[in-house]
Design a protein around this motif. Structure first.
Motif, PDB file in Angstrom:
ATOM      1  N   GLY A  17       0.821  -1.200   0.000  1.00 19.88           N
ATOM      2  CA  GLY A  17       0.000   0.000   0.000  1.00 19.88           C
ATOM      3  C   GLY A  17       0.850   1.242   0.000  1.00 19.88           C
ATOM      4  N   GLY A  18       0.179   2.389   0.033  1.00 26.80           N
ATOM      5  CA  GLY A  18       0.900   3.642   0.057  1.00 26.80           C
ATOM      6  C   GLY A  18       1.554   4.007  -1.254  1.00 26.80           C
ATOM      7  N   TRP A  19       0.895   3.675  -2.381  1.00 21.23           N
ATOM      8  CA  TRP A  19       1.431   4.069  -3.691  1.00 21.23           C
ATOM      9  C   TRP A  19       1.076   5.531  -3.936  1.00 21.23           C
ATOM     10  CZ3 TRP A  19      -0.917  -0.440  -7.082  1.00 21.23           C
ATOM     11  CH2 TRP A  19      -0.394  -1.668  -6.656  1.00 21.23           C
ATOM     12  N   SER A  20       2.093   6.386  -3.981  1.00 21.45           N
ATOM     13  CA  SER A  20       1.845   7.786  -4.313  1.00 21.45           C
ATOM     14  C   SER A  20       1.551   7.904  -5.811  1.00 21.45           C
ATOM     15  CB  SER A  20       3.043   8.651  -3.921  1.00 21.45           C
ATOM     16  OG  SER A  20       4.252   8.112  -4.416  1.00 21.45           O
ATOM     17  N   ARG A  21       1.245   9.105  -6.263  1.00 17.74           N
ATOM     18  CA  ARG A  21       0.827   9.274  -7.665  1.00 17.74           C
ATOM     19  C   ARG A  21       1.873   8.752  -8.626  1.00 17.74           C
ATOM     20  NH1 ARG A  21       0.595  12.441 -12.175  1.00 17.74           N
ATOM     21  NH2 ARG A  21      -1.491  12.609 -13.101  1.00 17.74           N
ATOM     22  N   ASP A  22       3.134   9.038  -8.358  1.00 18.53           N
ATOM     23  CA  ASP A  22       4.259   8.455  -9.083  1.00 18.53           C
ATOM     24  C   ASP A  22       5.082   7.721  -8.042  1.00 18.53           C
ATOM     25  OD1 ASP A  22       6.709   7.880 -10.278  1.00 18.53           O
ATOM     26  OD2 ASP A  22       6.784   9.733 -11.412  1.00 18.53           O
ATOM     27  N   VAL A  23       5.231   6.409  -8.186  1.00 21.21           N
ATOM     28  CA  VAL A  23       5.873   5.624  -7.122  1.00 21.21           C
ATOM     29  C   VAL A  23       7.327   6.019  -6.901  1.00 21.21           C
ATOM     30  CG1 VAL A  23       4.319   3.675  -7.424  1.00 21.21           C
ATOM     31  CG2 VAL A  23       6.473   3.739  -8.707  1.00 21.21           C
ATOM     32  N   LEU A  24       7.887   6.799  -7.824  1.00 16.31           N
ATOM     33  CA  LEU A  24       9.248   7.312  -7.638  1.00 16.31           C
ATOM     34  C   LEU A  24       9.251   8.839  -7.524  1.00 16.31           C
ATOM     35  CD1 LEU A  24      11.374   5.021 -10.005  1.00 16.31           C
ATOM     36  CD2 LEU A  24      11.272   4.985  -7.496  1.00 16.31           C
ATOM     37  N   ASP A  25       8.203   9.377  -6.881  1.00 15.49           N
ATOM     38  CA  ASP A  25       8.161  10.822  -6.656  1.00 15.49           C
ATOM     39  C   ASP A  25       8.691  11.198  -5.279  1.00 15.49           C
ATOM     40  OD1 ASP A  25       6.107  10.070  -4.947  1.00 15.49           O
ATOM     41  OD2 ASP A  25       4.508  11.008  -6.124  1.00 15.49           O
ATOM     42  N   GLY A  26       9.108  10.211  -4.493  1.00 13.38           N
ATOM     43  CA  GLY A  26       9.655  10.462  -3.173  1.00 13.38           C
ATOM     44  C   GLY A  26       8.690  10.226  -2.045  1.00 13.38           C
ATOM     45  N   GLU A  27       7.399  10.135  -2.340  1.00  7.60           N
ATOM     46  CA  GLU A  27       6.406   9.969  -1.283  1.00  7.60           C
ATOM     47  C   GLU A  27       6.220   8.512  -0.869  1.00  7.60           C
ATOM     48  OE1 GLU A  27       2.723  11.944  -1.968  1.00  7.60           O
ATOM     49  OE2 GLU A  27       3.664  13.779  -2.715  1.00  7.60           O
ATOM     50  N   THR A  28       6.505   7.586  -1.781  1.00  7.86           N
ATOM     51  CA  THR A  28       6.320   6.167  -1.449  1.00  7.86           C
ATOM     52  C   THR A  28       7.489   5.630  -0.629  1.00  7.86           C
ATOM     53  OG1 THR A  28       5.004   5.776  -3.442  1.00  7.86           O
ATOM     54  CG2 THR A  28       5.997   3.853  -2.402  1.00  7.86           C
ATOM     55  N   PHE A  29       8.713   5.933  -1.034  1.00  6.88           N
ATOM     56  CA  PHE A  29       9.896   5.372  -0.378  1.00  6.88           C
ATOM     57  C   PHE A  29      10.779   6.418   0.291  1.00  6.88           C
ATOM     58  CE2 PHE A  29       9.340   2.161  -3.919  1.00  6.88           C
ATOM     59  CZ  PHE A  29       8.784   1.190  -3.101  1.00  6.88           C
ATOM     60  N   GLY A  30      10.369   7.674   0.280  1.00  9.17           N
ATOM     61  CA  GLY A  30      11.196   8.714   0.858  1.00  9.17           C
ATOM     62  C   GLY A  30      12.183   9.264  -0.164  1.00  9.17           C
ATOM     63  N   ALA A  31      12.583  10.496   0.036  1.00  7.77           N
ATOM     64  CA  ALA A  31      13.399  11.186  -0.958  1.00  7.77           C
ATOM     65  C   ALA A  31      14.760  10.534  -1.176  1.00  7.77           C
ATOM     66  CB  ALA A  31      13.582  12.645  -0.550  1.00  7.77           C
ATOM     67  N   GLU A  32      15.442  10.144  -0.118  1.00 10.05           N
ATOM     68  CA  GLU A  32      16.802   9.615  -0.270  1.00 10.05           C
ATOM     69  C   GLU A  32      16.811   8.295  -1.024  1.00 10.05           C
ATOM     70  OE1 GLU A  32      20.709   8.340   2.437  1.00 10.05           O
ATOM     71  OE2 GLU A  32      18.907   9.135   3.410  1.00 10.05           O
ATOM     72  N   LEU A  33      15.988   7.335  -0.592  1.00 12.25           N
ATOM     73  CA  LEU A  33      15.956   6.041  -1.265  1.00 12.25           C
ATOM     74  C   LEU A  33      15.423   6.194  -2.684  1.00 12.25           C
ATOM     75  CD1 LEU A  33      16.279   3.012  -1.383  1.00 12.25           C
ATOM     76  CD2 LEU A  33      14.059   2.769  -0.230  1.00 12.25           C
ATOM     77  N   THR A  34      14.435   7.047  -2.867  1.00  5.55           N
ATOM     78  CA  THR A  34      13.880   7.244  -4.214  1.00  5.55           C
ATOM     79  C   THR A  34      14.946   7.751  -5.171  1.00  5.55           C
ATOM     80  OG1 THR A  34      11.647   7.665  -3.395  1.00  5.55           O
ATOM     81  CG2 THR A  34      12.183   8.513  -5.575  1.00  5.55           C
ATOM     82  N   GLY A  35      15.769   8.680  -4.723  1.00  7.06           N
ATOM     83  CA  GLY A  35      16.839   9.192  -5.570  1.00  7.06           C
ATOM     84  C   GLY A  35      17.793   8.093  -5.993  1.00  7.06           C
ATOM     85  N   LYS A  36      18.113   7.206  -5.079  1.00  4.21           N
ATOM     86  CA  LYS A  36      19.010   6.090  -5.386  1.00  4.21           C
ATOM     87  C   LYS A  36      18.346   5.104  -6.349  1.00  4.21           C
ATOM     88  CE  LYS A  36      21.557   6.334  -1.014  1.00  4.21           C
ATOM     89  NZ  LYS A  36      21.895   5.624   0.249  1.00  4.21           N
ATOM     90  N   LEU A  37      17.062   4.849  -6.136  1.00  9.46           N
ATOM     91  CA  LEU A  37      16.341   3.938  -7.021  1.00  9.46           C
ATOM     92  C   LEU A  37      16.237   4.514  -8.430  1.00  9.46           C
ATOM     93  CD1 LEU A  37      13.462   2.764  -4.645  1.00  9.46           C
ATOM     94  CD2 LEU A  37      15.329   1.355  -5.528  1.00  9.46           C
ATOM     95  N   ARG A  38      15.967   5.791  -8.522  1.00  9.36           N
ATOM     96  CA  ARG A  38      15.898   6.437  -9.839  1.00  9.36           C
ATOM     97  C   ARG A  38      17.222   6.285 -10.578  1.00  9.36           C
ATOM     98  NH1 ARG A  38      12.150   9.885 -11.699  1.00  9.36           N
ATOM     99  NH2 ARG A  38      10.387  10.467 -10.368  1.00  9.36           N
ATOM    100  N   ALA A  39      18.324   6.530  -9.881  1.00 10.82           N
ATOM    101  CA  ALA A  39      19.641   6.412 -10.508  1.00 10.82           C
ATOM    102  C   ALA A  39      19.932   4.970 -10.915  1.00 10.82           C
ATOM    103  CB  ALA A  39      20.712   6.922  -9.549  1.00 10.82           C
ATOM    104  N   LYS A  40      19.509   4.027 -10.106  1.00 10.23           N
ATOM    105  CA  LYS A  40      19.724   2.610 -10.377  1.00 10.23           C
ATOM    106  C   LYS A  40      18.945   2.143 -11.609  1.00 10.23           C
ATOM    107  CE  LYS A  40      20.338  -1.909  -9.399  1.00 10.23           C
ATOM    108  NZ  LYS A  40      21.641  -2.600  -9.345  1.00 10.23           N
ATOM    109  N   LEU A  41      17.711   2.595 -11.725  1.00 10.94           N
ATOM    110  CA  LEU A  41      16.802   2.054 -12.737  1.00 10.94           C
ATOM    111  C   LEU A  41      16.766   2.842 -14.037  1.00 10.94           C
ATOM    112  CD1 LEU A  41      13.816   1.238 -10.350  1.00 10.94           C
ATOM    113  CD2 LEU A  41      15.510  -0.364 -11.248  1.00 10.94           C
TER     114      LEU A  41
END
Length: 294
Positions: A29-53
């Motif tokens: 649960g907790g899917w924000s509008r864009d799952v990589l907008d920082g609201e689902t996993f937090g800003a720090e982890l989201t930034g790392k995931l974006r760079a990874k993917l």
């Protein structure tokens, strides 16, 4: 309010989500509008995931339909899909941060088990568009009732909520839209046998929109003639010029040229609440022309 999926003017073919590698991570649960907008996993982890993917793989959050899908234990299932090879593996992760440790360059590099059964991902991402929740959730629940063994999952945005119920079929990476429960059941039953399904098919995520339309035109021709076809069996050679036909080749050596053109389509509503607009869509100009084989 304009409900986007109620407008049926736009052809489905040629609108598939384009991607070749997918990470399907179980997150209840907790899917924000864009799952990589920082609201689902937090800003720090989201930034790392974006760079990874970025430029490597698409991320889909998934959960099982119904109440069971809102409950996950200490381990999260994560399916890794290489659509070009039609290979899917499953690994267990303790959390989304472990996605950063995955080797996504090819199959067999993460210690996961190979999954032979297909997965149907039904978009139910309400925060992206209400049509996905209203039309996607009942479809996912019904197909999950008919097909056991975790073949059906709810998923985050698949692109194309205007085609809700919108579906991704793994491991081949095909998109489908406007699926009824009956068509969805037929699609999944054929997918279990690896057989191509044309109705509601938007195309392969491995192909350009032009090639998606050309492949579906030839696939429909073959299936209407009583032939069977596997996903990925046809080879596509796009022409350098948009005015030239696309060559579609069968494994037995037959080949067809598919002439295509772009046409204006009026009354397209991209998202709920938007005003209708005119878009352009690739469509076959004529039936596929056999140029090699008999």
């Amino acid at each position: 309010m304009n409900v986007c999926s109620s407008y049926l003017a736009e052809p489905l073919a040629g609108t598939a989500k384009q991607e070749s590698v997918y990470v399907l991570f179980e997150w209840p649960g907790g899917w924000s509008r864009d799952v990589l907008d920082g609201e689902t996993f937090g800003a720090e982890l989201t930034g790392k995931l974006r760079a990874k993917l970025k430029g490597v793989a698409g991320l889909q959050l998934i959960r099982r339909p119904g109440r069971a899908g809102r409950q996950v234990g200490k381990m999260h299932r994560c399916y890794l899909v290489w659509a070009r090879e039609a290979v899917m593996e499953m690994v267990l992760l303790t959390g989304p941060e472990q996605i950063l440790d995955l080797d996504l360059t090819g199959p067999g590099r993460n210690g996961g088990g190979v999954i032979d059964a297909p997965l149907m991902l039904v978009c139910t991402h309400a925060k992206r568009d209400q049509c996905c929740a209203v039309k996607g959730r009942p479809l996912a629940a019904e197909l999950d009732r008919q097909f056991p063994a975790s073949l059906v999952w709810e998923t985050s945005h698949t692109k194309g909520h205007r085609f809700a119920p919108s579906v991704l079929l793994m491991p081949w990476g095909y998109s489908f839209g406007r699926l009824t429960a009956q068509a969805g059941a037929q699609l999944l039953a054929r997918a279990i046998e690896g057989k191509f399904f044309v109705p509601a098919n938007r195309g392969s995520g491995l192909l350009s929109p032009r090639c998606q339309v050309a492949e579906l035109a030839v696939a429909q021709l073959l299936l209407q003639a009583g032939e069977e076809l596997a996903y990925g069996a046809l080879e596509l050679a796009d022409a350098p010029s948009s005015t030239s036909p696309v060559r579609v080749t069968h494994p037995d050596g037959r080949a067809w040229d598919v002439a295509l053109e772009q046409r204006e389509v009026a009354g397209v509503v991209s998202s709920c609440g938007d005003e209708p607009k005119t878009a352009r869509a690739w469509v076959p100009r004529t039936e596929p022309v056999l140029v090699l084989g008999t």
